[in-house]
Design a protein around this motif. Structure first.
Motif, PDB file in Angstrom:
ATOM      1  N   LEU A   1       0.842  -1.204   0.000  1.00 44.99           N
ATOM      2  CA  LEU A   1       0.000   0.000   0.000  1.00 44.99           C
ATOM      3  C   LEU A   1       0.873   1.248   0.000  1.00 44.99           C
ATOM      4  O   LEU A   1       0.629   2.194  -0.750  1.00 44.99           O
ATOM      5  CB  LEU A   1      -0.901  -0.025   1.228  1.00 44.99           C
TER       6      LEU A   1
ATOM      7  N   MET B   1       3.909   1.585  -1.082  1.00 46.09           N
ATOM      8  CA  MET B   1       4.606   1.755  -2.353  1.00 46.09           C
ATOM      9  C   MET B   1       3.669   2.272  -3.431  1.00 46.09           C
ATOM     10  O   MET B   1       4.031   3.110  -4.233  1.00 46.09           O
ATOM     11  CB  MET B   1       5.211   0.423  -2.790  1.00 46.09           C
ATOM     12  N   GLU B   2       2.448   1.741  -3.447  1.00 47.06           N
ATOM     13  CA  GLU B   2       1.507   2.097  -4.516  1.00 47.06           C
ATOM     14  C   GLU B   2       1.009   3.523  -4.357  1.00 47.06           C
ATOM     15  O   GLU B   2       0.993   4.284  -5.307  1.00 47.06           O
ATOM     16  CB  GLU B   2       0.314   1.140  -4.496  1.00 47.06           C
ATOM     17  N   SER B   3       0.536   3.867  -3.159  1.00 46.86           N
ATOM     18  CA  SER B   3      -0.005   5.210  -2.982  1.00 46.86           C
ATOM     19  C   SER B   3       0.573   5.824  -1.715  1.00 46.86           C
ATOM     20  O   SER B   3      -0.056   5.816  -0.668  1.00 46.86           O
ATOM     21  CB  SER B   3      -1.528   5.180  -2.927  1.00 46.86           C
ATOM     22  N   PRO B   4       1.794   6.356  -1.848  1.00 42.06           N
ATOM     23  CA  PRO B   4       2.488   6.881  -0.667  1.00 42.06           C
ATOM     24  C   PRO B   4       1.866   8.167  -0.122  1.00 42.06           C
ATOM     25  O   PRO B   4       2.280   8.626   0.923  1.00 42.06           O
ATOM     26  CB  PRO B   4       3.913   7.124  -1.162  1.00 42.06           C
ATOM     27  N   ASN B   5       0.912   8.750  -0.840  1.00 46.74           N
ATOM     28  CA  ASN B   5       0.323   9.992  -0.336  1.00 46.74           C
ATOM     29  C   ASN B   5      -1.118   9.832   0.075  1.00 46.74           C
ATOM     30  O   ASN B   5      -1.823  10.804   0.273  1.00 46.74           O
ATOM     31  CB  ASN B   5       0.438  11.090  -1.391  1.00 46.74           C
ATOM     32  N   SER B   6      -1.587   8.591   0.211  1.00 45.12           N
ATOM     33  CA  SER B   6      -2.975   8.400   0.619  1.00 45.12           C
ATOM     34  C   SER B   6      -3.120   8.808   2.083  1.00 45.12           C
ATOM     35  O   SER B   6      -2.164   8.716   2.853  1.00 45.12           O
ATOM     36  CB  SER B   6      -3.383   6.952   0.424  1.00 45.12           C
ATOM     37  N   PRO B   7      -4.299   9.265   2.468  1.00 46.00           N
ATOM     38  CA  PRO B   7      -4.482   9.770   3.846  1.00 46.00           C
ATOM     39  C   PRO B   7      -4.003   8.790   4.910  1.00 46.00           C
ATOM     40  O   PRO B   7      -3.345   9.181   5.870  1.00 46.00           O
ATOM     41  CB  PRO B   7      -6.001   9.977   3.934  1.00 46.00           C
ATOM     42  N   ILE B   8      -4.301   7.504   4.722  1.00 43.79           N
ATOM     43  CA  ILE B   8      -3.965   6.555   5.774  1.00 43.79           C
ATOM     44  C   ILE B   8      -2.441   6.417   5.905  1.00 43.79           C
ATOM     45  O   ILE B   8      -1.899   6.310   7.009  1.00 43.79           O
ATOM     46  CB  ILE B   8      -4.665   5.206   5.517  1.00 43.79           C
TER      47      ILE B   8
END
Lengths: 402, 411
Positions: free
Chosen positions: A318, A320-327
């Motif tokens: 997670l 690696m794929e979306s390092p800027n997602s809120p979580i």
């Protein structure tokens, strides 16, 4: 002050100059090597080298072109032509081929094909058959264009400020942040275990009672925590030297290491995060050690602290794929998960400066809080046996009897 | 007999009254159920799904990409390309300016010698090598389309057939390779068995060595024979472990059955009722072997810490299937997997993995169970021999050699 040094030196030497420590020290580079070897072995084993059959009604494959050999560790799968579907099916039932494709007459206009198998073939075999198809489809194109399409592209990703650059083919460079993060976490996990053990053991065998006659609790605790951090740093320095040597020597011989840079910026960030993280963990462990009464109980309680530290490791995909997602951003700010999450994020995105500062700031504050907590717990709990120190007592106001 | 019962009752009561035990036994099924409930909701209810994607997905980005193409390779765009997806810039400075102004998410630079080298340089505000690979597929497709003079079908055939009809000649329905459950179902079963057998066996170790360490054993020996003590402990802790297996495997089966409706899981992922029976058989036998070995360790070691250091020798065979788990799942009926699942010490875990992967002929679990039962009998007898007042009350240090010698009755 000299007593503080004595405690520190004792704590350091009693772990570092031991065969067991040496083993632990050498096991990590060894494990990394084994891990890399396993990945190669697994990719190699993925390829089933039973031939792949095909029945070609369209005549595309009669161009006689062959695809470029697959990159190792993938092994080449032989391709075998059949005159008729019956012949191919007989061969399939006899186990001579793993599957066969049927390319219909109108393949170049419809794009449809059929795959017949008993057990679905793995990706490698299918990919190699597509490569063969492609090589023959491109037979009519100008050689330069055909070659480009067959070979594919190499995308080089560059940060907007040109500070970082990596080619998608250098998968090893992409993995560097993961290795850095894991090494730091392993160092934290092992050293905090030492500290917990040291405190509980001395309490259990009553050495503590004798020690406090000559050392103040603060000196004792500070010495132990700093000694513990020194052990952790020793591990890190040795591991870093190993890895740097490995990269420098390997660069001349191994192709996949050639694009690897030693990431100075990331190392600086890691150091900035890890020093407070080390202190925080050591202090928590000292606090746990002082509150519990036997080693086994201590291990159970410390597991509660170690778990959040490992959570980012489990969510690595997670991050690696979306390092800027809120979580993920939240995890990189929350002190217990911050160290690993932040290092991973820094490898896969440009982290805004305020987040780095906030993360290190929060971590440092927590470390200070943990030190205070450890000091309280230590003073209250170090001479208490049989009865566990309650957290309520630790937080009760100074002097107040809980 | 009466004394065995007392020991058994004591072990049961101490363990079952410990909150941490209930935490472990109920925590995992609870977590699994919660995860399942969230996934099920996300599957049927779009608003939940949206919340989850927003939480774990990257924040909304600009979708436009820029490109700089000094060689003039890109002349036409495939039909149906959104108009603002790709914006051409005359040189790199203009593209960099647009990137800084936030008009584009990034830009591709096609060097003049692209056709020879294949290098494409992608500069983006959010430097992410992993995400960039995925995002670049569109650009590479447009590039390929142009290299092939706008022949869209040929350009897509370069990636392989547009449509592949898959025909399986297998006699039975098979699990799809792509379904993650094909891997994770046997993996989960392996994990459960590994954890359950190991934790039940370690309970025995800690129970024996703790009593030895704090000298309660000396008092116990006055009124209970060593064998009664061993029997009571093994049976008592076995019941506790059985409870755990029942809870974990039961929850797993219920969730799988529920998943059949919510996620349209094909029937091949349902574990047959016989699986439950086998899991009880292999747990009990595996537990008997490992718990007795651990009890033997506890009997010989002067304290828990020294016992833990030798534990690794005993549980090694249990770890082997964990290392070879890929082989067990990929080729559950291969030679290696068959050997592992028949060899008594690895059988409890390896056979369960194979049973979860499916297609095991009936005679194999039966044979494995029989072999395991014989081993269990031998091990229990050997350990019972170790459980003598003499060893139980001594404080000699322990290492692997002493342990094996004692197991063979030579010490």
């Amino acid at each position: 002050m000299t007593k503080f040094w004595q405690v520190l030196r004792h704590e350091y030497t009693r772990h570092v100059f031991q065969r067991r420590f040496l083993f632990a020290l050498l096991s990590v580079p060894f494990l990394i090597l084994v891990m890399i070897g396993m990945i190669f072995l697994m990719v190699g084993m993925e390829t089933d080298t039973t031939p792949m059959g095909y029945v070609d009604y369209s005549g595309i494959l009669s161009h006689g072109r062959t695809a470029p050999p697959p990159e190792p560790p993938e092994r080449p799968v032989p391709m075998q032509a059949f005159e008729s579907e019956q012949a191919a099916e007989t061969a399939l039932q006899a186990g001579e081929i793993q599957a066969y494709y049927i390319i219909p007459e109108d393949y170049t206009t419809s794009g449809k094909a059929e795959l017949v198998y008993i057990k679905e073939p793995r990706y490698a075999a299918r990919g190699q058959f597509y490569d063969l198809l492609l090589a023959n489809l491109m037979a009519d194109q100008p050689p330069e264009i055909a070659n480009r399409i067959i070979e594919g592209n190499e995308i080089i990703v560059r940060a907007a400020d040109a500070s970082q650059e990596v080619s998608e083919n250098d998968f090893f460079a992409v993995l560097m942040p993961i290795f850095t993060g894991i090494i730091f976490i392993v160092a934290i996990a092992t050293t905090s275990g030492y500290l917990l053990q040291a405190v509980v053991e001395e309490k259990e065998n009553r050495t503590m009672e004798i020690m406090v006659t000559s050392v103040s609790p603060t000196q004792l605790m500070a010495g132990k925590i700093l000694g513990d951090i020194a052990i952790g740093l020793t591990q890190l320095v040795v591991w870093s030297i190993f890895i740097a040597l490995g990269i420098l020597i390997g660069r001349d011989h191994l192709e996949f290491l050639q694009g690897v840079q030693i990431p100075i910026g990331q190392l600086a960030l890691a150091a900035g995060l890890m020093i407070p993280a080390f202190i925080m963990n050591a202090a928590f462990m000292a606090a746990v050690g002082a509150t519990v009464t036997e080693a086994r109980e201590g291990q159970q309680v410390s597991g509660l602290f170690m778990l959040p530290i490992w959570i980012p490791y489990m969510l690595i995909a997670l991050i690696m794929e979306s390092p800027n997602s809120p979580i993920v951003v939240a995890m990189s700010l929350f002190p217990l998960t911050a160290p690993l999450t932040m290092i991973l994020r820094a490898g896969f995105t440009t982290v805004p400066a305020w987040q780095i500062i906030a993360s290190i700031g929060l971590l440092s504050l927590t470390a200070l809080g943990a030190l205070w907590l450890a000091g309280r717990a230590f003073r209250l709990g170090m001479l208490r046996y049989g009865q566990r120190l309650r957290w309520k007592e630790v937080f009760a106001r100074e002097g107040a009897k809980a | 007999m009466n004394k065995i019962w007392i020991v058994l009752k004591h072990e049961l009561i101490t363990l079952l009254s410990r909150p941490s035990y209930w935490f472990a036994i109920l925590g995992i099924p609870l977590l699994a159920t919660v995860a399942y409930a969230i996934a099920a909701r996300a599957n049927t209810d779009s608003s939940t799904q949206e919340v989850i994607t927003q939480l774990i997905g990257s924040p909304r980005q600009i979708t436009s990409q820029g490109y700089v193409d000094p060689g003039g390779l890109i002349r036409l765009l495939p039909e149906g390309t959104p108009p603002d997806l790709l914006i051409a810039y005359p040189d790199e400075n203009a593209a960099a300016q647009a990137l800084a102004d936030g008009k584009i998410a990034g830009y591709y630079l096609l060097p003049v010698d692209y056709v020879q080298t294949g290098e494409i340089i992608y500069t983006s505000a959010d430097y992410n090598p992993i995400a960039a690979q995925g995002n670049s597929a569109q650009f590479e497709w447009i590039l390929q389309y142009n290299l092939l003079e706008g022949d869209a079908l040929l350009a897509s055939l370069a990636y392989g057939p547009v449509e592949v009809k898959q025909v399986s000649l297998a006699p039975e329905p098979q699990r799809e390779e792509d379904n993650p459950l094909t891997y994770f179902l046997p993996y989960g079963v392996t994990m459960i068995f590994y954890i359950v057998i190991l934790s039940a066996a370690s309970l025995l170790l800690s129970s024996v060595s703790k009593e030895k360490e704090n000298r309660i054993l000396e008092i116990l020996m006055v009124s209970v024979t060593p064998r009664q003590l061993l029997a009571g402990k093994i049976i008592g802790l076995g019941i506790v472990g059985l409870l755990q297996v029942g809870f974990w495997v039961g929850t797993g089966r219920i969730l799988l059955a529920a998943g059949k409706i919510t996620f349209n899981l094909p029937d091949v992922f349902q574990l047959p009722p016989s699986f439950l029976v086998w899991s009880l058989v292999f747990f009990l036998l595996g537990y008997a072997v490992y718990a007795s070995l651990m009890a033997g360790l506890g009997a010989l070691a002067p304290n828990l810490r020294e016992a833990s250091q030798v534990t690794i020798v005993v549980i090694m065979p249990l770890i082997v299937p964990m290392f070879l788990i890929n082989m067990l799942i990929e080729a559950p009926n291969g030679i290696g997997s068959t050997i592992l699942s028949l060899f008594p010490l690895t059988a409890p875990v390896a056979m369960m993995t194979r049973l979860a992967a499916g297609g095991v002929p009936l005679w194999q679990p039966v044979l494995a169970a029989v072999l395991l039962a014989i081993t269990a009998l031998l091990v229990v007898r050997a350990v019972a021999g170790m459980f003598r007042a003499q060893t139980l009350l001594s404080g000699q240090p322990l290492n692997a050699r002493i342990f094996f010698k004692a197991l063979l009755g030579k010490a």
